[in-house]
Design a protein around this motif. Sequence first.
Motif, short mmCIF file in Angstrom:
data_model
loop_
_atom_site.label_atom_id
_atom_site.label_comp_id
_atom_site.label_asym_id
_atom_site.label_seq_id
_atom_site.Cartn_x
_atom_site.Cartn_y
_atom_site.Cartn_z
N ARG A 168 0.78 -1.14 0.27
CA ARG A 168 -0.09 -0.10 0.09
C ARG A 168 0.43 1.40 0.24
NH1 ARG A 168 -5.67 0.96 0.74
NH2 ARG A 168 -6.26 2.52 1.46
N GLU A 169 1.86 0.77 -0.18
CA GLU A 169 3.08 2.94 0.75
C GLU A 169 3.35 2.61 -0.91
OE1 GLU A 169 6.31 0.66 2.63
OE2 GLU A 169 4.82 0.88 4.50
N TYR A 170 3.63 4.10 -1.15
CA TYR A 170 4.81 4.49 -2.23
C TYR A 170 6.26 3.16 -2.15
CZ TYR A 170 7.10 7.02 -5.68
OH TYR A 170 6.94 7.83 -7.17
N PRO A 171 6.09 3.16 -3.88
CA PRO A 171 5.79 3.29 -4.55
C PRO A 171 4.66 2.22 -5.71
CG PRO A 171 7.81 1.93 -5.23
CD PRO A 171 7.72 1.90 -3.77
N TYR A 172 4.21 1.50 -5.39
CA TYR A 172 2.83 0.14 -5.87
C TYR A 172 1.83 0.94 -5.40
CZ TYR A 172 6.43 -3.23 -5.97
OH TYR A 172 7.46 -3.16 -6.85
N LEU A 173 1.33 2.11 -3.99
CA LEU A 173 0.01 2.33 -4.14
C LEU A 173 -1.01 1.07 -3.98
CD1 LEU A 173 0.49 5.17 -5.32
CD2 LEU A 173 0.93 4.83 -3.20
N TYR A 174 -0.63 -0.22 -3.64
CA TYR A 174 -1.68 -1.05 -4.03
C TYR A 174 -3.44 -0.60 -3.07
CZ TYR A 174 -2.80 -5.81 -3.68
OH TYR A 174 -3.61 -7.19 -3.88
N GLU A 175 -4.49 -1.33 -3.70
CA GLU A 175 -5.55 -0.76 -3.04
C GLU A 175 -5.45 -1.86 -1.80
OE1 GLU A 175 -8.60 0.27 -0.73
OE2 GLU A 175 -7.57 1.70 -2.22
N CYS A 204 11.58 -7.72 -10.58
CA CYS A 204 11.21 -7.09 -11.77
C CYS A 204 10.42 -6.04 -10.66
CB CYS A 204 10.14 -7.02 -12.51
SG CYS A 204 8.41 -7.57 -12.14
N ALA A 205 10.18 -4.61 -10.63
CA ALA A 205 9.90 -3.77 -9.60
C ALA A 205 8.98 -2.40 -10.56
CB ALA A 205 10.93 -3.29 -8.64
N VAL A 206 8.48 -1.61 -9.85
CA VAL A 206 7.04 -0.53 -10.78
C VAL A 206 8.16 0.34 -10.65
CG1 VAL A 206 6.36 0.37 -8.73
CG2 VAL A 206 5.06 0.75 -11.04
N GLU A 207 8.16 1.18 -11.17
CA GLU A 207 9.13 2.38 -11.36
C GLU A 207 7.80 3.75 -11.68
OE1 GLU A 207 13.08 1.39 -13.34
OE2 GLU A 207 11.98 2.09 -14.63
N ARG A 208 8.00 4.82 -10.89
CA ARG A 208 7.51 5.66 -10.79
C ARG A 208 8.10 7.13 -11.38
NH1 ARG A 208 1.70 5.06 -9.66
NH2 ARG A 208 1.37 3.11 -8.10
N ALA A 209 7.40 8.22 -11.40
CA ALA A 209 8.16 9.06 -12.02
C ALA A 209 8.84 10.19 -11.17
CB ALA A 209 7.03 10.02 -12.67
N HIS A 210 10.39 10.66 -11.32
CA HIS A 210 10.09 10.90 -9.99
C HIS A 210 10.16 12.42 -9.38
CE1 HIS A 210 14.29 8.71 -9.97
NE2 HIS A 210 14.31 9.13 -11.03
N TRP A 230 -3.60 -3.23 -11.04
CA TRP A 230 -4.07 -3.60 -9.83
C TRP A 230 -4.52 -2.19 -9.58
CZ3 TRP A 230 1.74 -3.71 -10.40
CH2 TRP A 230 2.35 -2.17 -10.09
N LYS A 231 -5.61 -2.23 -8.15
CA LYS A 231 -6.08 -1.33 -8.21
C LYS A 231 -4.98 -0.44 -6.99
CE LYS A 231 -10.28 0.45 -6.23
NZ LYS A 231 -11.49 0.03 -5.78
N GLU A 232 -5.05 0.38 -7.70
CA GLU A 232 -4.18 1.85 -6.46
C GLU A 232 -5.21 2.23 -5.13
OE1 GLU A 232 -2.16 4.91 -8.40
OE2 GLU A 232 -0.92 3.49 -9.61
N ALA A 233 -4.85 2.29 -4.01
CA ALA A 233 -5.30 2.92 -3.07
C ALA A 233 -6.24 3.99 -3.38
CB ALA A 233 -4.61 3.82 -1.86
N GLY A 234 -7.83 4.42 -3.15
CA GLY A 234 -8.75 5.90 -4.13
C GLY A 234 -8.33 5.89 -4.94
N ALA A 235 -8.27 4.81 -6.11
CA ALA A 235 -9.10 4.46 -7.27
C ALA A 235 -9.93 3.27 -7.45
CB ALA A 235 -7.29 3.64 -8.49
N ALA A 236 -10.75 4.36 -9.37
CA ALA A 236 -11.86 3.25 -8.96
C ALA A 236 -12.17 2.44 -9.84
CB ALA A 236 -13.00 4.46 -9.89
N ALA A 237 -10.85 1.73 -10.51
CA ALA A 237 -10.63 0.74 -11.02
C ALA A 237 -8.80 0.21 -11.60
CB ALA A 237 -11.18 0.61 -12.27
N PRO A 238 -9.16 -1.29 -11.21
CA PRO A 238 -7.17 -1.41 -11.43
C PRO A 238 -6.44 -0.43 -13.08
CG PRO A 238 -9.00 -3.02 -11.10
CD PRO A 238 -9.72 -1.81 -11.18
N SER A 239 -5.58 -0.12 -12.95
CA SER A 239 -4.83 0.04 -13.99
C SER A 239 -3.83 -0.38 -14.52
CB SER A 239 -4.85 1.94 -13.52
OG SER A 239 -3.77 2.01 -12.90
#
Length: 198
Positions: free
Chosen positions: A29-36, A137-143, A176-185
Amino acid sequence: MALEVITCSGEAVAPYLGDLARLRIAVFREYPYLYEGDADYERRYLTAYARSPRSVFVLALDGGRVVGASTGLPLADDGEAFHRPFLERGWPLHEVFYFGESVLLSAYRGQGLGHRFFDEREAHARRLGGFRLTAFCAVERAHDDPRRPADYRSNDAFWHKRGYARQDDMFCALDWKEAGAAAPSSHRLRFWLRPLDA
């Protein structure tokens, strides 16, 4: 904190699956995954690892409670999304041991468990024999992602120290669905590789 680290394979992990699912949801649930978090998905994901008799689960326990975990299995036993980048390069799946994740509650970080997780998984792959590479493998987010905490530190330096090479052109995509998102992305994850005998 008197931590105990244990390893188990395949169905021997069954008593810990509920704790593992809760731990994955909490840490991812923590950054960078932000998994619901999705209990049904977690059950399917972990059951697939438990079905592989050559899988490994490295568990950090505090008073019997799972506070950290790391997993791995032969890449051939994992899903198609993880196979594709290797097959596209003509790399035999049976020569790759794949590391699923390392998750650890924040209160237990900085005590060397990250290294222990990698040591145990690499040793397991060597004992099994026949593997030339370890990979994850690991997710990457924009800086400049506005959700990035001010004190966030990526694991890239740690992975480089462990001998893993960031692959510039090797990715997979998972939904996966991010925390607070309406649907998976869909999320792009970058692969890191290391020769097992290195």
